[in-house]
Design a protein around this motif. Structure first.
Motif, PDB file in Angstrom:
ATOM      1  N   ASP A 138      -1.480  -3.014   4.246  1.00 56.46           N
ATOM      2  CA  ASP A 138      -0.732  -3.416   5.326  1.00 56.46           C
ATOM      3  C   ASP A 138       0.446  -4.332   4.552  1.00 56.46           C
ATOM      4  O   ASP A 138       1.658  -4.107   5.253  1.00 56.46           O
ATOM      5  N   MET A 139       0.097  -5.021   3.731  1.00 56.12           N
ATOM      6  CA  MET A 139       1.186  -5.891   3.125  1.00 56.12           C
ATOM      7  C   MET A 139       0.856  -6.024   1.663  1.00 56.12           C
ATOM      8  O   MET A 139      -0.445  -6.022   1.234  1.00 56.12           O
ATOM      9  N   ALA A 140       1.605  -5.607   0.858  1.00 53.52           N
ATOM     10  CA  ALA A 140       1.669  -5.725  -0.719  1.00 53.52           C
ATOM     11  C   ALA A 140       2.431  -6.633  -1.376  1.00 53.52           C
ATOM     12  O   ALA A 140       3.968  -6.393  -0.826  1.00 53.52           O
ATOM     13  N   ASP A 141       2.323  -7.474  -2.207  1.00 51.51           N
ATOM     14  CA  ASP A 141       3.086  -8.639  -2.787  1.00 51.51           C
ATOM     15  C   ASP A 141       2.797  -8.304  -4.449  1.00 51.51           C
ATOM     16  O   ASP A 141       1.457  -8.765  -4.620  1.00 51.51           O
ATOM     17  N   ILE A 142       3.624  -7.648  -5.014  1.00 56.80           N
ATOM     18  CA  ILE A 142       3.297  -7.226  -6.557  1.00 56.80           C
ATOM     19  C   ILE A 142       4.407  -7.971  -7.227  1.00 56.80           C
ATOM     20  O   ILE A 142       5.427  -8.009  -6.864  1.00 56.80           O
ATOM     21  N   CYS A 143       4.128  -8.833  -8.207  1.00 55.97           N
ATOM     22  CA  CYS A 143       4.713  -9.229  -9.332  1.00 55.97           C
ATOM     23  C   CYS A 143       4.489  -8.607 -10.689  1.00 55.97           C
ATOM     24  O   CYS A 143       3.213  -9.091 -11.247  1.00 55.97           O
ATOM     25  N   CYS A 144       5.537  -8.018 -11.332  1.00 57.16           N
ATOM     26  CA  CYS A 144       5.127  -7.544 -12.548  1.00 57.16           C
ATOM     27  C   CYS A 144       6.309  -7.840 -13.545  1.00 57.16           C
ATOM     28  O   CYS A 144       7.418  -7.766 -13.200  1.00 57.16           O
ATOM     29  N   ARG A 145       6.072  -8.268 -14.975  1.00 62.70           N
ATOM     30  CA  ARG A 145       6.901  -8.554 -15.845  1.00 62.70           C
ATOM     31  C   ARG A 145       7.110  -7.179 -16.451  1.00 62.70           C
ATOM     32  O   ARG A 145       8.343  -7.074 -16.759  1.00 62.70           O
ATOM     33  N   ALA A 146       6.360  -6.426 -17.087  1.00 66.92           N
ATOM     34  CA  ALA A 146       6.433  -5.097 -17.164  1.00 66.92           C
ATOM     35  C   ALA A 146       5.699  -3.973 -16.682  1.00 66.92           C
ATOM     36  O   ALA A 146       4.629  -4.247 -16.591  1.00 66.92           O
ATOM     37  N   PHE A 158       7.622   4.619   2.077  1.00 64.19           N
ATOM     38  CA  PHE A 158       7.357   3.341   2.447  1.00 64.19           C
ATOM     39  C   PHE A 158       8.058   3.622   3.765  1.00 64.19           C
ATOM     40  O   PHE A 158       9.312   3.927   3.897  1.00 64.19           O
ATOM     41  N   LYS A 159       7.767   2.663   4.665  1.00 66.04           N
ATOM     42  CA  LYS A 159       8.638   2.582   5.949  1.00 66.04           C
ATOM     43  C   LYS A 159       9.675   1.518   5.449  1.00 66.04           C
ATOM     44  O   LYS A 159      10.780   1.468   6.011  1.00 66.04           O
ATOM     45  N   SER A 160       9.310   0.377   4.792  1.00 69.12           N
ATOM     46  CA  SER A 160      10.243  -0.691   4.448  1.00 69.12           C
ATOM     47  C   SER A 160      10.010  -1.135   3.100  1.00 69.12           C
ATOM     48  O   SER A 160       8.741  -1.442   2.564  1.00 69.12           O
ATOM     49  N   LEU A 161      11.099  -1.161   2.267  1.00 68.56           N
ATOM     50  CA  LEU A 161      11.080  -1.220   0.792  1.00 68.56           C
ATOM     51  C   LEU A 161      12.039  -2.432   0.390  1.00 68.56           C
ATOM     52  O   LEU A 161      13.259  -1.989   0.574  1.00 68.56           O
ATOM     53  N   THR A 162      11.746  -3.586  -0.142  1.00 67.63           N
ATOM     54  CA  THR A 162      12.781  -4.490  -0.602  1.00 67.63           C
ATOM     55  C   THR A 162      12.464  -5.041  -2.034  1.00 67.63           C
ATOM     56  O   THR A 162      11.333  -5.242  -2.438  1.00 67.63           O
TER      57      THR A 162
END
Length: 216
Positions: A138-146, A158-162
């Motif tokens: 339902d909700m994904a919050d991803i933080c990647c350096r590499a 994706f329905k919405s991608l920012t």
């Protein structure tokens, strides 16, 4: 009236020790008890699977059945195997922690399920290899350096991608195609498009609006 006396021997269970001649299996094992080699079965409480050379605690029942209750001394100090019945579960009403100083490996012959209200995974390095994956979030919050991804075929819907990136570079060796109902490219400073051959097609209207336009 004469009565015939009957000799009755009351057999009692007793505990003895023995040493295994072979590795134990589901059918049982052979143990040396005193100067005799006997057949013994594994008791339900003996979770640690006895191995050759182990010293075990035996229970001799009233019917002379010999059961292995526990492993007292292991001949192989670096190896231990625990065996459970086909349908087993581990229940804990409170908190349960599993610690391993070196490596921890989990294997499943068919399926491996993990269910939790909250899931947190922390690792210095990660390696995930999956032939086929299906993810629903339902909700994904991803933080990647590499992020490095290698795949034969990748399909993302994706329905919405920012995306918020400090710096981004795309290198495509073959063809690149973008299809959209409406598309907007907004650059605050300079936008440069370089190509060997350039072609712009529009079915109705093509418009370039700027204070200064240079061609050539």
């Amino acid at each position: 009236m004469a009565q015939t006396a009957e000799y009755y021997e009351n057999a009692e269970a007793r505990l003895v020790t023995g040493r295994l001649l072979d590795d134990a299996d589901d059918s049982g094992c052979r143990v040396v008890c005193g100067n005799a080699a006997l057949e013994a079965r594994l008791a339900a409480s003996c979770l640690m699977r006895p191995q050759k050379g182990d010293t075990v605690l035996l229970a001799e029942l009233e019917d002379e059945t010999l059961l292995v209750l526990a492993v007292l001394f292991s001949a192989r100090q670096s190896q231990a195997r625990f065996s459970l019945p086909a349908e087993s579960s581990l229940d804990c009403p409170g908190n349960l922690t599993v610690r391993c100083a070196r490596s921890l490996e989990m294997q499943s012959g068919r399926e491996l399920g993990l269910r939790a209200e909250n899931l947190a995974v922390t690792a210095q390095n990660g390696d995930v290899r999956i032939a086929e994956v299906r993810a629903v979030s339902d909700m994904a919050d991803i933080c990647c350096r590499a992020l490095s991804t290698l795949g034969g075929t990748a399909l993302s819907v994706f329905k919405s991608l920012t995306q918020c990136l400090g710096s981004s570079r795309r290198v495509i060796e073959g063809e690149d195609e973008t299809r959209a109902g409406n598309s907007t490219l907004l650059v605050t400073e300079n936008a440069t498009v370089m190509s060997k051959n350039g072609l712009t097609l529009a079915e109705e209207t093509a418009r370039t609006d700027a204070k200064l336009i240079q061609l050539g």
